[in-house]
Design a protein around this motif. Structure first.
Motif, PDB file in Angstrom:
ATOM      1  N   SER A 264       8.006   2.219   7.101  1.00 22.48           N
ATOM      2  CA  SER A 264       6.883   2.727   6.308  1.00 22.48           C
ATOM      3  C   SER A 264       5.858   3.370   7.235  1.00 22.48           C
ATOM      4  CB  SER A 264       6.224   1.604   5.499  1.00 22.48           C
ATOM      5  OG  SER A 264       5.637   0.646   6.355  1.00 22.48           O
ATOM      6  N   VAL A 265       5.215   4.405   6.739  1.00 25.24           N
ATOM      7  CA  VAL A 265       4.150   5.107   7.461  1.00 25.24           C
ATOM      8  C   VAL A 265       2.897   5.002   6.608  1.00 25.24           C
ATOM      9  CG1 VAL A 265       3.354   7.312   8.391  1.00 25.24           C
ATOM     10  CG2 VAL A 265       5.786   6.706   8.513  1.00 25.24           C
ATOM     11  N   THR A 266       1.916   4.260   7.088  1.00 25.66           N
ATOM     12  CA  THR A 266       0.689   4.043   6.316  1.00 25.66           C
ATOM     13  C   THR A 266      -0.571   4.472   7.058  1.00 25.66           C
ATOM     14  OG1 THR A 266       0.569   1.754   7.127  1.00 25.66           O
ATOM     15  CG2 THR A 266       1.690   2.115   5.023  1.00 25.66           C
ATOM     16  N   ASP A 267      -0.468   4.731   8.351  1.00 23.69           N
ATOM     17  CA  ASP A 267      -1.641   5.147   9.122  1.00 23.69           C
ATOM     18  C   ASP A 267      -2.195   6.461   8.557  1.00 23.69           C
ATOM     19  OD1 ASP A 267      -3.236   4.924  11.847  1.00 23.69           O
ATOM     20  OD2 ASP A 267      -2.581   7.017  11.639  1.00 23.69           O
ATOM     21  N   PRO A 268      -3.483   6.524   8.237  1.00 20.35           N
ATOM     22  CA  PRO A 268      -4.047   7.742   7.627  1.00 20.35           C
ATOM     23  C   PRO A 268      -3.821   9.002   8.455  1.00 20.35           C
ATOM     24  CG  PRO A 268      -5.589   5.915   7.434  1.00 20.35           C
ATOM     25  CD  PRO A 268      -4.483   5.442   8.323  1.00 20.35           C
ATOM     26  N   ASP A 269      -3.913   8.885   9.782  1.00 14.63           N
ATOM     27  CA  ASP A 269      -3.710  10.067  10.619  1.00 14.63           C
ATOM     28  C   ASP A 269      -2.257  10.548  10.557  1.00 14.63           C
ATOM     29  OD1 ASP A 269      -6.361  10.060  11.398  1.00 14.63           O
ATOM     30  OD2 ASP A 269      -5.987   8.898  13.220  1.00 14.63           O
ATOM     31  N   ASP A 270      -1.309   9.601  10.553  1.00 17.67           N
ATOM     32  CA  ASP A 270       0.101   9.974  10.441  1.00 17.67           C
ATOM     33  C   ASP A 270       0.397  10.610   9.081  1.00 17.67           C
ATOM     34  OD1 ASP A 270       0.669   9.054  12.969  1.00 17.67           O
ATOM     35  OD2 ASP A 270       1.461   7.122  12.300  1.00 17.67           O
ATOM     36  N   LEU A 271      -0.166  10.021   8.028  1.00 16.42           N
ATOM     37  CA  LEU A 271       0.037  10.583   6.694  1.00 16.42           C
ATOM     38  C   LEU A 271      -0.495  12.011   6.625  1.00 16.42           C
ATOM     39  CD1 LEU A 271      -0.978   7.514   4.472  1.00 16.42           C
ATOM     40  CD2 LEU A 271       1.334   8.320   4.963  1.00 16.42           C
ATOM     41  N   ALA A 272      -1.678  12.212   7.189  1.00 10.47           N
ATOM     42  CA  ALA A 272      -2.283  13.551   7.157  1.00 10.47           C
ATOM     43  C   ALA A 272      -1.467  14.543   7.973  1.00 10.47           C
ATOM     44  CB  ALA A 272      -3.719  13.476   7.676  1.00 10.47           C
ATOM     45  N   GLU A 273      -0.913  14.095   9.101  1.00 11.14           N
ATOM     46  CA  GLU A 273      -0.128  14.986   9.950  1.00 11.14           C
ATOM     47  C   GLU A 273       1.138  15.459   9.232  1.00 11.14           C
ATOM     48  OE1 GLU A 273       1.584  15.155  14.551  1.00 11.14           O
ATOM     49  OE2 GLU A 273       0.490  13.392  13.833  1.00 11.14           O
ATOM     50  N   VAL A 274       1.785  14.537   8.525  1.00 12.66           N
ATOM     51  CA  VAL A 274       2.988  14.906   7.767  1.00 12.66           C
ATOM     52  C   VAL A 274       2.630  15.867   6.645  1.00 12.66           C
ATOM     53  CG1 VAL A 274       4.792  14.042   6.250  1.00 12.66           C
ATOM     54  CG2 VAL A 274       4.219  12.782   8.328  1.00 12.66           C
TER      55      VAL A 274
ATOM     56  N   GLU B 136       0.838  -1.202   0.000  1.00 13.96           N
ATOM     57  CA  GLU B 136       0.000   0.000   0.000  1.00 13.96           C
ATOM     58  C   GLU B 136       0.871   1.248   0.000  1.00 13.96           C
ATOM     59  OE1 GLU B 136      -2.201   0.537   3.710  1.00 13.96           O
ATOM     60  OE2 GLU B 136      -0.911  -0.972   4.654  1.00 13.96           O
ATOM     61  N   PRO B 137       0.319   2.365  -0.449  1.00 12.82           N
ATOM     62  CA  PRO B 137       1.098   3.612  -0.487  1.00 12.82           C
ATOM     63  C   PRO B 137       1.547   4.019   0.913  1.00 12.82           C
ATOM     64  CG  PRO B 137      -0.886   3.800  -1.826  1.00 12.82           C
ATOM     65  CD  PRO B 137      -1.025   2.539  -1.040  1.00 12.82           C
ATOM     66  N   ALA B 138       2.732   4.585   0.979  1.00 17.71           N
ATOM     67  CA  ALA B 138       3.310   4.939   2.273  1.00 17.71           C
ATOM     68  C   ALA B 138       4.266   6.117   2.114  1.00 17.71           C
ATOM     69  CB  ALA B 138       4.070   3.744   2.862  1.00 17.71           C
ATOM     70  N   PHE B 139       4.483   6.831   3.226  1.00 10.06           N
ATOM     71  CA  PHE B 139       5.687   7.622   3.394  1.00 10.06           C
ATOM     72  C   PHE B 139       6.714   6.696   4.037  1.00 10.06           C
ATOM     73  CE2 PHE B 139       2.930  11.629   3.951  1.00 10.06           C
ATOM     74  CZ  PHE B 139       3.016  11.921   2.599  1.00 10.06           C
ATOM     75  N   TYR B 140       7.983   7.025   3.874  1.00  6.56           N
ATOM     76  CA  TYR B 140       9.053   6.220   4.459  1.00  6.56           C
ATOM     77  C   TYR B 140       9.928   7.105   5.328  1.00  6.56           C
ATOM     78  CZ  TYR B 140       7.546   2.723   1.105  1.00  6.56           C
ATOM     79  OH  TYR B 140       6.786   1.818   0.394  1.00  6.56           O
ATOM     80  N   VAL B 141      10.058   6.723   6.591  1.00  4.71           N
ATOM     81  CA  VAL B 141      10.997   7.391   7.484  1.00  4.71           C
ATOM     82  C   VAL B 141      12.351   6.731   7.277  1.00  4.71           C
ATOM     83  CG1 VAL B 141      11.659   7.772   9.891  1.00  4.71           C
ATOM     84  CG2 VAL B 141       9.275   8.095   9.170  1.00  4.71           C
ATOM     85  N   TYR B 142      13.350   7.559   7.026  1.00  6.37           N
ATOM     86  CA  TYR B 142      14.686   7.059   6.690  1.00  6.37           C
ATOM     87  C   TYR B 142      15.699   7.641   7.656  1.00  6.37           C
ATOM     88  CZ  TYR B 142      18.970   6.441   3.863  1.00  6.37           C
ATOM     89  OH  TYR B 142      20.229   6.128   3.411  1.00  6.37           O
ATOM     90  N   GLU B 143      16.540   6.754   8.195  1.00  6.56           N
ATOM     91  CA  GLU B 143      17.565   7.168   9.161  1.00  6.56           C
ATOM     92  C   GLU B 143      18.940   6.750   8.665  1.00  6.56           C
ATOM     93  OE1 GLU B 143      17.414   6.348  13.667  1.00  6.56           O
ATOM     94  OE2 GLU B 143      18.850   4.872  12.876  1.00  6.56           O
ATOM     95  N   GLN B 144      19.909   7.673   8.795  1.00  6.70           N
ATOM     96  CA  GLN B 144      21.327   7.390   8.541  1.00  6.70           C
ATOM     97  C   GLN B 144      22.110   7.765   9.793  1.00  6.70           C
ATOM     98  OE1 GLN B 144      20.666   9.905   4.918  1.00  6.70           O
ATOM     99  NE2 GLN B 144      22.456   8.797   4.194  1.00  6.70           N
ATOM    100  N   ARG B 145      23.052   6.893  10.158  1.00  6.17           N
ATOM    101  CA  ARG B 145      23.818   7.154  11.378  1.00  6.17           C
ATOM    102  C   ARG B 145      25.249   6.660  11.197  1.00  6.17           C
ATOM    103  NH1 ARG B 145      22.351   7.438  17.042  1.00  6.17           N
ATOM    104  NH2 ARG B 145      20.205   6.862  16.527  1.00  6.17           N
ATOM    105  N   LYS B 146      26.190   7.486  11.633  1.00  8.51           N
ATOM    106  CA  LYS B 146      27.596   7.108  11.664  1.00  8.51           C
ATOM    107  C   LYS B 146      28.286   7.965  12.712  1.00  8.51           C
ATOM    108  CE  LYS B 146      31.813   6.841   8.846  1.00  8.51           C
ATOM    109  NZ  LYS B 146      32.416   7.105   7.513  1.00  8.51           N
ATOM    110  N   GLY B 147      28.759   7.331  13.778  1.00 12.13           N
ATOM    111  CA  GLY B 147      29.388   8.091  14.853  1.00 12.13           C
ATOM    112  C   GLY B 147      28.436   9.119  15.427  1.00 12.13           C
ATOM    113  N   ASP B 148      28.847  10.379  15.422  1.00 13.43           N
ATOM    114  CA  ASP B 148      27.983  11.424  15.956  1.00 13.43           C
ATOM    115  C   ASP B 148      27.093  12.045  14.882  1.00 13.43           C
ATOM    116  OD1 ASP B 148      29.908  12.729  14.516  1.00 13.43           O
ATOM    117  OD2 ASP B 148      30.482  14.138  16.094  1.00 13.43           O
ATOM    118  N   ILE B 149      27.090  11.471  13.672  1.00 12.25           N
ATOM    119  CA  ILE B 149      26.215  11.959  12.599  1.00 12.25           C
ATOM    120  C   ILE B 149      24.905  11.193  12.650  1.00 12.25           C
ATOM    121  CG2 ILE B 149      25.916  12.205  10.109  1.00 12.25           C
ATOM    122  CD1 ILE B 149      28.960  12.251   9.867  1.00 12.25           C
TER     123      ILE B 149
END
Length: 426
Positions: A195-205, A94-107
C-alpha cells in the motif's frame, strides 16, 4: 498506441481508495481464494475447481451460481456482505494506491492499482481497442450494481518517458518495504502487494499519470460497465471511478496472446467442406506444438487459422482475394481489414459458416489446449488464432479504430481477489 505526453483532454486522474482484502487468518491461503479474471475461467471445469479450492474463493463473487441472473447477483451481494460481517474480508484503514507485482521466471510486471476517473473514448484519455458484446456488459453491470463493488481490477497500460521519476520512482521505493501480502498461485506466478499512503508519494503518482493516456489491455466489457453505471449515478459519486491496474509498458512490456473461438454446433468436417475453393486447406500431422509453429509461419504471410476438434489439426490460409474484397468492409484502415479477427468474423463466421456471434453459438477461450479439448469433447470446431502484434493494436487504438471483439489477450493479467473496491466505502 504512443501515449508519451499529455492526453488530448487532460490525462489520467487516479485516486486512492480503501481496499477490501482477505484477512489471511480467516482463509486457507491467499492463493486458494484468488481466481483469474471472470472471462478467463473456463466453465464448468475451471469454475468447479476454484469453488472447491476454498469456501471463500473470489469466484463466488465474480461468477455466482444460481438459476436466474437476478438470483446470482443477489447471492453475490449477500456473500460479500456476509464475508465482511464475518471478518473474512476487511477494509484497509485509510485510502491508498497499491503497488502490485507479478513474477514468474523471466516475466516481471509491476504497476499501480487505484480508482481511475471514467472517460469516454472520444475524450482521448482511455483508449479501447476492441468492440464489446452488449449482453456481457449488461451481465457485468447487473452484478456490479447489486454488489456495489469493483470486484477485480482492469488491466491498463501507459508508456512513460523512462526517466525513472513519478510513478516509477514511487514503485521502486515501495518494493523495498515489506509487502502487505505475498503468495504464489497454482499457475506459478508469485504475487506481492504494497500500500502507498504517504501524501507525497500519492501526489507524485497522480501528477505523473495526469500527463498520460492509457490503453485498455484487458477489461473492455468491465470498462463499458463502469461507464454505464456512471450514467445511473451523480457525477460526483464513487461510481465516477473504476478499479484499474496501470502498467508502464516502457518498463514492463506485456505479452500479447490470441483468444480462440469454439464453434459449438459446427463439426470440423462441415467447416472444412464449406471452405473448399475459398481457402487453402492443409491437414497437419503431429502434436499441437507443431501445429502452432506451422500456424505462426503461415500467419507471417497473411491470414491463417487452425481448425481442430476431430482429433487432428487443419491449417487454413491463403484466402481468396476477391472473397475478402466482397466480405470485409472498406471504410476501415488496411491494418484493420487484414486482421485475422476481421477476416474470421466478416468472411468466415458471417459469410461462409453463417454463425451468429452469440454465446449459444460461440465461446471465447484463452487457453489453446482447453479450446482444442472442448471442441473434441463436444464435436464442435476450435478456431485457433495467431496473436496480433502489439504495435498494430496501439496504432489502431491511436486512430480511434476498434478491433473485433476478443481479438487480443494481454498479460499477465492481475489475479482477482487480492484487492477489491467497495463503492460504499469511497
Amino acid at each position: 498506441m504512443n501515449n508519451e505526453g499529455p492526453a488530448a483532454n487532460g490525462g489520467l486522474h487516479l485516486i486512492p481508495f480503501r481496499g477490501l482484502r482477505y484477512v489471511p487468518e480467516r482463509v486457507g491461503s491467499l492463493a486458494a481464494v484468488t481466481s483469474p479474471p471472470y472471462d478467463v475461467v473456463v466453465r464448468p471445469d475451471g469454475l468447479l475447481h476454484l469453488e472447491s479450492a476454498d469456501p471463500y474463493n473470489i469466484v463466488r463473487l465474480i461468477l455466482p451460481q444460481a438459476n436466474t441472473a437476478g438470483a446470482r447477483n443477489q447471492q453475490a451481494a449477500e456473500t460479500l456482505d456476509r464475508w465482511l460481517s464475518e471478518g473474512v474480508l476487511a477494509p484497509d484503514p485509510e485510502p491508498a494506491f497499491y503497488v502490485y507485482e507479478q513474477r514468474k521466471g523471466d516475466i516481471l510486471q509491476r504497476g499501480v492499482i487505484g480508482a481511475l476517473a471514467l472517460s469516454e473514448p472520444s475524450e482521448g484519455v482511455v483508449l479501447p481497442h476492441e468492440d464489446v458484446m452488449p449482453d456481457v456488459v449488461a451481465d457485468r453491470a447487473a452484478l456490479m450494481r447489486t454488489t456495489a463493488a469493483n470486484l477485480e481490477p482492469l488491466l491498463f497500460t501507459y508508456r512513460s518517458t523512462g526517466s525513472g521519476t513519478g510513478a516509477t520512482a514511487v514503485i521502486d521505493r515501495t518494493i523495498l518495504r515489506t509487502p502487505l501480502l505475498a503468495t504464489t498461485t497454482e499457475d506459478g506466478f508469485s504475487h506481492r502487494l504494497w500500500s502507498v499512503t504517504d501524501p507525497d508519494d500519492l501526489a507524485e503518482v497522480r501528477t505523473d499519470l495526469s500527463d498520460h493516456q492509457a490503453l485498455i489491455a484487458d477489461g473492455h466489457h468491465r470498462w463499458a460497465t463502469y461507464l454505464r453505471l456512471r450514467a445511473e449515478h451523480p457525477s460526483s459519486s464513487p461510481w465516477n471511478y473504476g478499479l484499474v491496474l496501470l502498467i508502464d509498458t516502457a518498463r514492463y512490456p506485456l505479452r500479447v496472446r490470441a483468444i480462440h473461438r469454439l464453434l459449438h454446433s459446427l463439426p470440423v468436417s462441415e467447416a472444412l467442406a464449406a471452405l473448399t475453393g475459398s481457402f487453402r486447406i492443409k491437414h497437419l500431422d503431429g502434436p499441437l506444438t507443431h501445429a502452432l509453429e506451422t500456424l505462426a509461419d503461415a500467419a507471417a504471410g497473411g491470414n491463417a487459422f487452425l481448425l481442430a476438434g476431430d482429433g487432428g489439426f487443419h491449417l487454413i490460409d491463403r484466402p481468396d482475394a476477391e472473397l475478402l474484397s466482397r466480405t470485409v468492409r472498406r471504410d476501415r484502415p488496411e491494418a484493420w481489414r487484414t486482421l485475422d479477427a476481421t477476416v474470421l468474423h466478416s468472411t468466415l463466421l458471417d459469410h461462409i459458416w453463417r454463425i451468429p456471434d452469440t454465446p449459444e453459438h460461440i465461446a471465447y477461450i484463452h487457453d489453446t489446449e482447453a479450446a482444442v479439448e472442448q471442441a473434441e469433447r463436444t464435436g464442435g470446431t476450435a478456431v485457433v488464432m495467431h496473436p496480433v502484434r502489439e504495435e498494430v493494436v496501439r496504432d489502431l487504438a491511436r486512430e480511434g479504430v476498434t478491433m473485433p471483439r476478443k481479438s487480443t489477450s494481454f498479460g499477465p493479467k492481475p489475479a482477482t481477489g487480492l484487492v477489491l473496491r467497495s463503492l460504499a466505502l469511497d
